[in-house]
Write a protein that holds these residues in place. Structure first.
Motif, PDB file in Angstrom:
ATOM      1  N   GLU A 364     -63.339 -49.409  26.484  1.00  0.00           N
ATOM      2  CA  GLU A 364     -64.684 -49.180  25.950  1.00  0.00           C
ATOM      3  C   GLU A 364     -64.734 -49.493  24.463  1.00  0.00           C
ATOM      4  O   GLU A 364     -65.679 -50.114  23.969  1.00  0.00           O
ATOM      5  CB  GLU A 364     -65.090 -47.727  26.201  1.00  0.00           C
ATOM      6  CG  GLU A 364     -65.357 -47.417  27.659  1.00  0.00           C
ATOM      7  CD  GLU A 364     -65.556 -45.930  27.924  1.00  0.00           C
ATOM      8  OE1 GLU A 364     -66.138 -45.588  28.964  1.00  0.00           O
ATOM      9  OE2 GLU A 364     -65.118 -45.110  27.087  1.00  0.00           O
ATOM     10  N   GLY A 365     -63.705 -49.070  23.742  1.00  0.00           N
ATOM     11  CA  GLY A 365     -63.673 -49.320  22.300  1.00  0.00           C
ATOM     12  C   GLY A 365     -63.624 -50.790  21.968  1.00  0.00           C
ATOM     13  O   GLY A 365     -64.312 -51.261  21.052  1.00  0.00           O
ATOM     14  N   PHE A 366     -62.815 -51.546  22.701  1.00  0.00           N
ATOM     15  CA  PHE A 366     -62.671 -52.972  22.411  1.00  0.00           C
ATOM     16  C   PHE A 366     -63.884 -53.759  22.872  1.00  0.00           C
ATOM     17  O   PHE A 366     -64.326 -54.703  22.204  1.00  0.00           O
ATOM     18  CB  PHE A 366     -61.400 -53.512  23.062  1.00  0.00           C
ATOM     19  CG  PHE A 366     -61.088 -54.937  22.683  1.00  0.00           C
ATOM     20  CD1 PHE A 366     -61.134 -55.346  21.353  1.00  0.00           C
ATOM     21  CD2 PHE A 366     -60.740 -55.872  23.642  1.00  0.00           C
ATOM     22  CE1 PHE A 366     -60.837 -56.651  20.997  1.00  0.00           C
ATOM     23  CE2 PHE A 366     -60.449 -57.179  23.295  1.00  0.00           C
ATOM     24  CZ  PHE A 366     -60.488 -57.571  21.963  1.00  0.00           C
ATOM     25  N   ALA A 811     -65.643 -39.731  12.719  1.00  0.00           N
ATOM     26  CA  ALA A 811     -65.763 -41.056  12.101  1.00  0.00           C
ATOM     27  C   ALA A 811     -65.328 -42.133  13.083  1.00  0.00           C
ATOM     28  O   ALA A 811     -64.444 -41.928  13.908  1.00  0.00           O
ATOM     29  CB  ALA A 811     -64.921 -41.121  10.825  1.00  0.00           C
ATOM     30  N   ILE A 812     -65.949 -43.286  12.979  1.00  0.00           N
ATOM     31  CA  ILE A 812     -65.556 -44.433  13.797  1.00  0.00           C
ATOM     32  C   ILE A 812     -64.779 -45.403  12.921  1.00  0.00           C
ATOM     33  O   ILE A 812     -64.831 -45.348  11.690  1.00  0.00           O
ATOM     34  CB  ILE A 812     -66.786 -45.138  14.414  1.00  0.00           C
ATOM     35  CG1 ILE A 812     -67.683 -45.739  13.307  1.00  0.00           C
ATOM     36  CG2 ILE A 812     -67.560 -44.201  15.303  1.00  0.00           C
ATOM     37  CD1 ILE A 812     -68.786 -46.620  13.839  1.00  0.00           C
ATOM     38  N   SER A 813     -64.024 -46.284  13.562  1.00  0.00           N
ATOM     39  CA  SER A 813     -63.281 -47.310  12.832  1.00  0.00           C
ATOM     40  C   SER A 813     -64.130 -48.571  12.769  1.00  0.00           C
ATOM     41  O   SER A 813     -64.626 -49.050  13.788  1.00  0.00           O
ATOM     42  CB  SER A 813     -61.955 -47.601  13.521  1.00  0.00           C
ATOM     43  OG  SER A 813     -61.267 -48.622  12.845  1.00  0.00           O
ATOM     44  N   LEU A 814     -64.308 -49.085  11.564  1.00  0.00           N
ATOM     45  CA  LEU A 814     -65.085 -50.300  11.385  1.00  0.00           C
ATOM     46  C   LEU A 814     -64.334 -51.223  10.432  1.00  0.00           C
ATOM     47  O   LEU A 814     -64.121 -50.876   9.271  1.00  0.00           O
ATOM     48  CB  LEU A 814     -66.478 -49.967  10.809  1.00  0.00           C
ATOM     49  CG  LEU A 814     -67.387 -51.184  10.497  1.00  0.00           C
ATOM     50  CD1 LEU A 814     -67.764 -51.894  11.784  1.00  0.00           C
ATOM     51  CD2 LEU A 814     -68.642 -50.734   9.751  1.00  0.00           C
ATOM     52  N   ASN A 815     -63.890 -52.336  10.967  1.00  0.00           N
ATOM     53  CA  ASN A 815     -63.257 -53.354  10.116  1.00  0.00           C
ATOM     54  C   ASN A 815     -62.069 -52.807   9.332  1.00  0.00           C
ATOM     55  O   ASN A 815     -61.831 -53.178   8.183  1.00  0.00           O
ATOM     56  CB  ASN A 815     -64.269 -53.934   9.120  1.00  0.00           C
ATOM     57  CG  ASN A 815     -65.514 -54.447   9.807  1.00  0.00           C
ATOM     58  OD1 ASN A 815     -65.525 -54.579  11.026  1.00  0.00           O
ATOM     59  ND2 ASN A 815     -66.544 -54.737   9.066  1.00  0.00           N
ATOM     60  N   GLY A 816     -61.340 -51.890   9.939  1.00  0.00           N
ATOM     61  CA  GLY A 816     -60.138 -51.387   9.293  1.00  0.00           C
ATOM     62  C   GLY A 816     -60.343 -50.179   8.402  1.00  0.00           C
ATOM     63  O   GLY A 816     -59.404 -49.719   7.768  1.00  0.00           O
ATOM     64  N   PHE A 817     -61.571 -49.646   8.305  1.00  0.00           N
ATOM     65  CA  PHE A 817     -61.794 -48.435   7.517  1.00  0.00           C
ATOM     66  C   PHE A 817     -62.650 -47.463   8.322  1.00  0.00           C
ATOM     67  O   PHE A 817     -63.163 -47.798   9.393  1.00  0.00           O
ATOM     68  CB  PHE A 817     -62.431 -48.757   6.157  1.00  0.00           C
ATOM     69  CG  PHE A 817     -63.779 -49.438   6.246  1.00  0.00           C
ATOM     70  CD1 PHE A 817     -64.952 -48.709   6.414  1.00  0.00           C
ATOM     71  CD2 PHE A 817     -63.869 -50.821   6.154  1.00  0.00           C
ATOM     72  CE1 PHE A 817     -66.178 -49.332   6.491  1.00  0.00           C
ATOM     73  CE2 PHE A 817     -65.101 -51.462   6.235  1.00  0.00           C
ATOM     74  CZ  PHE A 817     -66.255 -50.709   6.397  1.00  0.00           C
ATOM     75  N   LYS A 818     -62.801 -46.239   7.798  1.00  0.00           N
ATOM     76  CA  LYS A 818     -63.570 -45.211   8.493  1.00  0.00           C
ATOM     77  C   LYS A 818     -65.034 -45.262   8.071  1.00  0.00           C
ATOM     78  O   LYS A 818     -65.339 -45.473   6.898  1.00  0.00           O
ATOM     79  CB  LYS A 818     -63.010 -43.823   8.186  1.00  0.00           C
ATOM     80  CG  LYS A 818     -61.629 -43.578   8.766  1.00  0.00           C
ATOM     81  CD  LYS A 818     -61.140 -42.189   8.395  1.00  0.00           C
ATOM     82  CE  LYS A 818     -59.745 -41.946   8.947  1.00  0.00           C
ATOM     83  NZ  LYS A 818     -59.211 -40.634   8.530  1.00  0.00           N
ATOM     84  N   LEU A 819     -65.915 -45.043   9.039  1.00  0.00           N
ATOM     85  CA  LEU A 819     -67.346 -44.932   8.760  1.00  0.00           C
ATOM     86  C   LEU A 819     -67.840 -43.635   9.382  1.00  0.00           C
ATOM     87  O   LEU A 819     -67.736 -43.428  10.580  1.00  0.00           O
ATOM     88  CB  LEU A 819     -68.107 -46.133   9.359  1.00  0.00           C
ATOM     89  CG  LEU A 819     -69.627 -46.052   9.230  1.00  0.00           C
ATOM     90  CD1 LEU A 819     -70.058 -46.065   7.767  1.00  0.00           C
ATOM     91  CD2 LEU A 819     -70.303 -47.207   9.971  1.00  0.00           C
TER      92      LEU A 819
END
Length: 924
Positions: A364-366, A811-819
């Motif tokens: 689901e994440g990918f 938090a979610i992972s976005l482009n290698g950082f946390k959002l």
């Protein structure tokens, strides 16, 4: 065709009849061997025997070993699915001799099984030997009736086996089978990696150890280690049954056909030559690797073996797109594996629901980013076509990795399918830069590493050391070795750090002088005492070793509690729970375990209650020393993740129906000695890994005392303020009553002039004074109320800040950082900014957008960490300004922290959902 399970049983029965102990497969996650990400050969679990560092109570063994080869020296990933015989996961049938038989028996029995039991045509078999191994060459002619022209010599690359850059190794003799229709393959197809003449068995004669310097040293004894590819022998036997008319394929045996049949049903696609066939092979292979690795305790992540698993899963998901699968589906294949292999490897049946949950979550994440990543990849390809270049630049490869989670080998696969290559060197350069930045961040956070043990392992002899600390806190001892501030004793009550339990401290008295022991560590299974100062001591000196008793007792409370909490977690959360790390200290304990969701408050209460019930039951905590093979057969026995075990193991029992664990640590005599158990924190420490932190005994007393002090201080402050307000309200009441009386009297104009004249100047001063008093009371009351509001605000703010860790789990992972996007209830912008400052300090690398409603107006705050400002050019002012537009407002500010407002509070929730899109567009 002969069923695969029958082929496996033939092998094991053959060697059992020849005096071999049938041993269980070691976990695919190697225990106690930092040189390996995965178990990649049957001999891994016997490495200590080959090195002379361990022994077994048998000298002959056989098994079927679960193996994964996807990295390092043995990397078969790129061949998987494109040919018919390479796999990421496979079974290795093996037989071993530990200083018992050697080349003669190994060669003779291999030939007997292949040609006598399985009836493989002798004329189709070839043998290879190491170029200088005259002994093996002669034995092939002496103990078998192989065609002498089918015995070939090869060099180190082909016929000298090494499990890694260092470790046990030696010459090998491989057996290859000619699978061509005519059976007349030429010699140059042998060892040519050609599916027409395939290697089916490797007989390794382990007689050397490769040192760190690359030298070969003779081992204390000569050993045999053989490995037969289970999937390959199944394919060879099927090919023989088909009279060699159909090309052999591992995927056409019943090892894989149930998976492929299920894939056909799920996808509605036929299994035939072309991309669909390759995709189904890849997926059916990869789900095997994922299933067995997760069952043995691994979790997909961004580091180490977890990253390898993530690569495998994403590669399978990408091939799923070739089959037009856009929703999670790989996890549905786990059930097929459980049906076909669960009897041989019961761990996948026990962990089925956990395995499915982990794989589905990763899918689901990918899937959420795969479509966008494929769009970007297509844009890159179109750009390449326009420019006439055929190598994708490293920065584009890195962008796909860092922003869309594409492993480099997945990008390479996509590129190759379209006739392009990738700039791997450029990608690696950018990866190196990122790793260096990460290391710099870690260094700035501090390093609590302890002094290294400088004593060489070779001079530490485990047989000369005895641990006496299970029943003693003090003992006399003889010095074996003293090196600066490191001391080794022949016997010691000091527990050396192991299994999560930290090392003992205390003191050692030597010749009338007392040295403080500040830590105890272990090397080569020998305890090394670290003193607070160097000591010049002659070996043989008698000393008194005394541990810090109170500290040890506290440690024991927490260690026994760890065993109870382990079982409580399994009973309440599921049997997938197994230790993935722990800390047993005098003041606290922590326990890390795989679990893919936050533990609810109700579950935490249930865990706590179960642990405390077991403590109240006053259950004896018992231990026993058992042979390893006997101990691991105990129902529901637990083995620690990452631990290495010898022939005999110690088990700790807290009611044999409740908790039985392999453990070398120290424990309380009865569970009620623990006192009380309290969970103080639950958190996520990695993808799919949770951590519980808890207290027992004295730790709880200290915790309660601290909380009472905090509560009393807060209550005292609030009570004081309310008393001040009550006093002020009373004064105000009196003043108001006086003024009311004055207002009901006749006006001065109606009073007799004589009476008016009698009003003295003092009366006028009194009225003025009352007016001033009223104003003063009003001011004090206003200030008191303001102070109280500040106290309440500060208390609420502190509470929100204390919960930042739990908020960060969202938090979610976005482009290698946390959002992180969050809607909070706060009373002021000061409170919001205070929370934002704390969030920015704790988020690491990330962006946080917090929204609230104050006086029916939207208030927004955005924070951005420095690395993203510098490297990604993200600015808090721009982000918060865009979000504000969605709530009917605007705003901005500095790059690291900015605020904004809006007039439409009903739109706040939807606006926060758009933050990911807004930040993503700014990155692009």
């Amino acid at each position: 065709m002969k069923p695969s399970r029958e082929i496996r049983n033939d092998f094991l029965k053959f060697f059992e009849e020849r005096g071999h102990r049938i041993v269980p497969s070691a976990p695919v996650i190697p225990h106690g061997d930092p040189t390996l990400l995965f178990t990649n050969a049957g001999m891994n679990q016997f490495k200590d025997v080959f090195l002379g560092e361990g022994k077994r109570d048998y000298t002959r063994a056989a098994d079927t070993q679960k193996c994964i080869r996807v990295s390092g020296k043995h990397n078969d990933l790129e061949e998987v699915g494109r040919d018919t015989y390479h796999h990421t996961f496979f079974e290795m049938l093996g037989n071993w001799s530990f200083g018992d038989y050697y080349k003669r028996e190994a060669i003779q029995w291999a030939w007997e099984l292949l040609t006598g039991v399985w009836k493989l045509p002798k004329e189709r078999l070839w043998a290879t030997v190491f170029t200088t191994d005259d002994e093996a060459h002669a034995l092939w002619q002496e103990v078998t009736d192989i065609d002498p022209s089918h015995i070939l010599r090869f060099g180190e690359k082909e016929n000298f086996w090494e499990m890694g850059d260092t470790g046990p190794c030696g010459p090998c003799s491989e057996i290859h089978m000619d699978l061509t229709p005519e059976g007349n393959a030429p010699a140059d197809l042998v060892n040519a990696d050609d599916p027409r003449v395939i290697e089916i068995w490797n007989l390794v004669f382990i007689q050397n150890n490769r040192t760190n310097q690359g030298d070969l040293e003779p081992l204390p004894a000569k050993h045999v280690d053989t490995g037969m590819g289970f999937e390959r022998i199944c394919a060879a036997l099927k090919c023989m049954e088909n009279e060699f008319k159909i090309p052999p394929s591992n995927y056409d045996t019943d090892v894989f056909t149930p998976l492929i049949s299920t894939l056909r049903d799920i996808t509605g696609k036929p299994y035939k030559d072309g991309n669909d066939q390759v995709a189904m092979r890849v997926i059916s292979d990869h789900v095997r690797a994922l299933t067995f690795a997760i069952a043995d305790g691994a979790i997909p992540s961004n580091e180490g073996r977890g990253y390898v698993l993530r690569r495998i899963l994403r590669r399978a998901a990408r091939f799923g797109r070739n089959l037009e699968m856009r929703d999670p589906f790989i996890y549905r294949l786990v059930d097929v594996l459980v049906v076909t292999m669960g009897d041989v490897f019961p761990e996948i049946k026990e962990q089925q629901s956990h395995i499915e949950r982990v794989i589905k979550s990763e899918e689901e994440g990918f899937n959420a980013t795969l479509d966008r990543g494929l769009e970007i990849f297509t844009e890159i390809i179109e750009k390449m076509k326009t420019s006439g270049e055929n190598t994708i630049p490293g920065d584009d490869v890195f962008k796909l990795y860092d922003t869309y989670g594409f492993p480099v080998d997945l990008t390479a696969l996509l590129a190759r399918e379209r006739g392009f290559t990738i700039d791997e060197q450029g990608f690696e350069r950018l990866m190196t830069e990122q790793r260096e930045r990460s290391r710099d961040v870690k260094k700035s956070a501090g390093d609590d590493s302890r002094p290294a043990i400088t004593i060489e392992s070779s001079i530490l002899k485990p047989e000369q050391f005895t641990f006496t600390g299970y029943g003693n806190f003090e003992s006399s001892a003889r010095v074996i070795l003293a090196d600066n501030n490191l001391l080794v004793l022949a016997e010691s009550p000091f527990y050396a750090e192991a299994g999560g339990q930290i090392g003992d401290t205390g003191e050692i008295q030597i010749n009338g002088k007392t040295y403080r022991v500040i830590d105890t560590q272990k090397k080569n299974n020998v305890s090394i005492h670290i003193l607070d100062e160097p000591a010049e001591i002659t070996p043989g000196t008698e000393v008194t070793a005394r541990i810090d008793k109170k500290r040890r007792v506290d440690i024991q409370r927490n260690h026994s509690a760890t065993h109870i909490v382990h079982e409580a977690l399994r009973q309440i959360l599921g049997t997938h729970v197994q230790q993935q790390g722990s800390l047993v200290a005098p003041d606290r304990l922590r326990f890390d375990f795989p679990h893919f969701s936050k533990i609810s408050a109700e579950e935490l209460r249930d865990i706590e209650q179960m642990v405390n019930e077991k403590i109240k039951e006053s259950i004896p905590v018992e231990d026993a020393i058992l042979p390893y093979d006997e101990a691991r057969k105990i129902p529901n026995v637990k083995m620690f993740f990452g631990e290495k075990y010898g022939d005999e193991v110690r088990i700790v029992i807290i009611d044999e129906k409740f908790s039985v664990e392999f453990c070398g640590g120290t424990h309380v005599p009865r569970t009620d000695d623990i006192g009380l158990f309290k969970i103080i924190h639950e958190s996520s420490i990695a993808s799919g890994v949770r951590r519980i932190e808890a207290l027992t005994g004295e730790g709880i007393k200290r915790y309660i005392h601290e909380k009472i002090q905090e509560a009393e201080q807060t209550e005292e402050n609030i009570t004081k303020k309310f008393e001040e307000i009550s006093s002020l309200q009373e004064e105000l009441s009196k003043y108001t009553e006086e003024k009311q009386q004055q207002l009901t009297r006749p006006s001065l104009g109606a009073i007799d002039t004589s009476i008016a004249d009698s009003i003295t100047e003092a009366n006028l001063h009194r009225i003025e004074e009352l007016v001033r008093e009223r104003k003063s009371i009003d001011d004090e009351l206003t200030q008191a109320a303001r102070d109280l509001r500040k106290q309440i605000t500060k208390h609420k703010s502190r509470s929100a800040i204390q919960n930042i860790d739990s908020y960060l789990e969202q938090a979610i992972s976005l482009n290698g950082f946390k959002l992180l996007t969050l809607q909070l209830e706060v009373d002021s912008m000061d409170e919001l900014k205070s929370f934002g400052d704390s969030l920015r300090a704790k988020i690491g690398s990330g962006v946080g957008v917090i929204g609230t409603v104050i006086n029916d107006k939207v208030q927004l705050l955005c924070v951005v960490t420095d690395d993203l400002i510098q490297e990604r050019k993200l600015q808090a002012g721009k982000i918060v300004g865009e979000v504000a537009k969605l709530v009917g407002g605007g705003g901005g500010g500095r790059p690291h922290l900015a605020t904004a407002g809006g007039r439409e509070p009903e739109k706040l929730s939807d606006a926060l959902k758009e933050v990911r899109r807004i930040v993503g567009s700014m990155l692009e």
